[in-house]
Scaffold this active site. Structure first.
Site, PDB file in Angstrom:
ATOM      1  N   PHE A 149       8.731  -4.711  71.771  1.00 26.86           N
ATOM      2  CA  PHE A 149      10.479  -4.906  71.323  1.00 26.86           C
ATOM      3  C   PHE A 149      11.206  -5.667  72.059  1.00 26.86           C
ATOM      4  O   PHE A 149      12.336  -6.255  71.979  1.00 26.86           O
ATOM      5  CB  PHE A 149      11.515  -3.477  70.713  1.00 26.86           C
ATOM      6  CG  PHE A 149      10.550  -2.532  69.839  1.00 26.86           C
ATOM      7  CD1 PHE A 149       9.641  -3.057  68.436  1.00 26.86           C
ATOM      8  CD2 PHE A 149       9.711  -1.730  70.212  1.00 26.86           C
ATOM      9  CE1 PHE A 149       9.233  -2.346  68.040  1.00 26.86           C
ATOM     10  CE2 PHE A 149       9.554  -0.474  69.545  1.00 26.86           C
ATOM     11  CZ  PHE A 149       8.904  -0.922  68.275  1.00 26.86           C
TER      12      PHE A 149
ATOM     13  N   PRO B 175       6.093   3.586  73.448  1.00 34.38           N
ATOM     14  CA  PRO B 175       6.618   2.234  74.385  1.00 34.38           C
ATOM     15  C   PRO B 175       6.927   1.083  73.757  1.00 34.38           C
ATOM     16  O   PRO B 175       7.279   0.941  72.490  1.00 34.38           O
ATOM     17  CB  PRO B 175       4.683   1.630  74.290  1.00 34.38           C
ATOM     18  CG  PRO B 175       4.385   2.942  74.037  1.00 34.38           C
ATOM     19  CD  PRO B 175       5.113   3.797  73.121  1.00 34.38           C
ATOM     20  N   CYS B 176       8.052   0.674  74.413  1.00 35.08           N
ATOM     21  CA  CYS B 176       9.076  -0.560  74.336  1.00 35.08           C
ATOM     22  C   CYS B 176       8.448  -1.857  74.181  1.00 35.08           C
ATOM     23  O   CYS B 176       9.711  -2.033  73.827  1.00 35.08           O
ATOM     24  CB  CYS B 176      10.103  -0.491  74.958  1.00 35.08           C
ATOM     25  SG  CYS B 176      10.210  -0.597  77.130  1.00 35.08           S
ATOM     26  N   GLN B 177       7.230  -2.476  74.793  1.00 33.07           N
ATOM     27  CA  GLN B 177       6.968  -3.300  74.997  1.00 33.07           C
ATOM     28  C   GLN B 177       7.237  -4.887  73.631  1.00 33.07           C
ATOM     29  O   GLN B 177       7.971  -5.693  73.955  1.00 33.07           O
ATOM     30  CB  GLN B 177       5.621  -3.856  75.751  1.00 33.07           C
ATOM     31  CG  GLN B 177       5.534  -3.706  76.697  1.00 33.07           C
ATOM     32  CD  GLN B 177       6.005  -1.815  77.527  1.00 33.07           C
ATOM     33  OE1 GLN B 177       5.916  -0.669  76.335  1.00 33.07           O
ATOM     34  NE2 GLN B 177       5.838  -1.556  78.902  1.00 33.07           N
TER      35      GLN B 177
ATOM     36  N   ASN C 110      15.188   3.720  73.563  1.00 37.71           N
ATOM     37  CA  ASN C 110      13.875   2.006  73.583  1.00 37.71           C
ATOM     38  C   ASN C 110      15.170   0.970  73.886  1.00 37.71           C
ATOM     39  O   ASN C 110      16.407   1.267  74.033  1.00 37.71           O
ATOM     40  CB  ASN C 110      13.159   2.405  71.780  1.00 37.71           C
ATOM     41  CG  ASN C 110      12.159   2.066  72.152  1.00 37.71           C
ATOM     42  OD1 ASN C 110      11.977   0.519  72.260  1.00 37.71           O
ATOM     43  ND2 ASN C 110      10.554   2.625  71.536  1.00 37.71           N
TER      44      ASN C 110
END
Length: 358
Positions: A85, A81-83, A123
């Site tokens: 960053f 999950p990228c949230q 990502n």
């Protein structure tokens, strides 16, 4: 022998579909979102999917799948999950976000144990910019080095360079047990086989019109969110490719009147350009440049999926918000397809084959 894909943080299956289209076999997937698991199971009925938090899974849990064909190349895909960053974050990381930051290192546990032939990570570019106290990328790269991988290829790239009709940038990492590997060259744009970038019209121009709040009776997920009376006036005042700066003063939000920026908020896409970039709120008119180019509504679920290069027959489970979240979080299918072909060429040239019987 087909390259066998293990898709950690699989989501609904964007990366898996791209790798499958490149001729690979998706044998294992892991995710903990129930709707994403349902979507993945529908689209990949032959793949074993583990509906669990990776932090609760021991490395030996995948032994039977890794050892099933010990001489076939193995690809581990770890698109966490990228949230935590993303540059769109407006607050300091919470404890929950700190836990998500560590998910890349949970993926590293499996890499160290099984030493797959190829590792792929996708990502947001911001994964490179997290503070030293919590930054996972440096530790991940050190772990790859200790596990015997050649220097990984890392690069922030624009999706439109790979035929995806979006201008968003993503961080890509590839590592190989069979020598140096590169990030695949762009397939679209200047100095590429396709000089022009894919556009919004290329991917959603053929879909029939619908109104805000309407669902098309024949096309699955061609459904648009409703609009308030005020937002309907706003989008009617917005030209193709325009935004809130084109509105008369009485329609503008008070918080935007004296602040420069926010030009994508309440914006329309342009037919002849890539979209700016889809997020988990990609069907909400007020959350970005997600307005349809000429219809008075936000893009539909199906249109969002098309702009992420999902095929028309890809099935999504859950309510509208869940589907939008799955689509916004997904690795664009076409990107994974390009990466998949690049990996296959690398393995062929290097004579790569696995020995994953650790």
């Amino acid at each position: 022998m087909k390259t066998r894909v293990f898709d950690f943080f699989s989501g609904c299956g964007g990366a898996s579909r791209g790798f499958e289209d490149a001729g690979m076999e998706v044998v294992y997937a892991l995710d903990w979102d129930p709707d994403a698991i349902s979507s993945f199971s529908w689209n990949f009925p032959r793949t074993y999917i583990e509906g669990q938090d990776i932090r609760r899974i021991h490395e030996d849990a995948i032994a039977q799948f890794v050892k099933a064909k010990p001489h076939s190349p193995v690809l581990f895909c770890g698109c966490a999950p990228c949230q935590p960053f993303t540059s769109h974050r407006t607050r300091q990381p919470s404890r929950q976000d700190d836990q998500r930051v560590g998910l890349l290192l949970e993926f590293l546990r499996f890499v160290r144990k099984w030493k797959p032939d190829i590792i792929f990570v996708e990502n947001v570019p911001g994964i490179q910019d997290i503070s030293a106290e919590s930054e996972p990328l440096r530790t991940f790269l050190n772990g790859l080095k200790q596990a015997g991988y050649a220097k990984p290829a890392c690069k922030s790239v624009s999706m439109k360079r790979y035929g995806v009709p979006q201008g968003r940038r993503r961080f890509l990492l590839l590592a190989s047990r069979h020598g140096k590997i590169s990030i695949p060259p762009g397939t679209h744009g200047p100095n590429s086989p396709n000089p022009s970038f894919a556009t919004v019209k290329d991917y959603i121009g053929a879909l029939p019109p619908i109104k805000a709040g309407e669902t098309h009776p024949q096309i699955p997920d061609h459904r648009a969110a409703g609009l308030s009376a005020l937002n309907l006036k706003r989008i009617q005042a917005t030209p193709e490719g325009g935004g809130n700066l084109d509105w008369p003063p009485n329609l503008r939000l008070r918080c935007h009147r004296k602040i420069k920026g926010y030009s994508d908020v309440y914006g329309r896409m342009a037919w002849d350009r890539p979209a700016s970039g889809l997020t988990t709120r990609c069907i909400s008119y007020s959350n970005g440049r997600f307005g349809h180019p000429d219809q008075h509504r936000a893009i539909s679920i199906r249109e969002a999926a098309c702009l992420q290069t999902f095929p028309m027959d890809f099935h999504f489970a859950g309510n509208m918000n869940s589907k939008a979240r799955q689509i916004g979080n997904a690795v664009p299918v076409l990107l994974a397809n390009v990466v998949g072909h690049h990996i296959e060429e690398h393995l062929f040239n290097r004579g790569g084959s696995a020995d994953n019987g650790s």
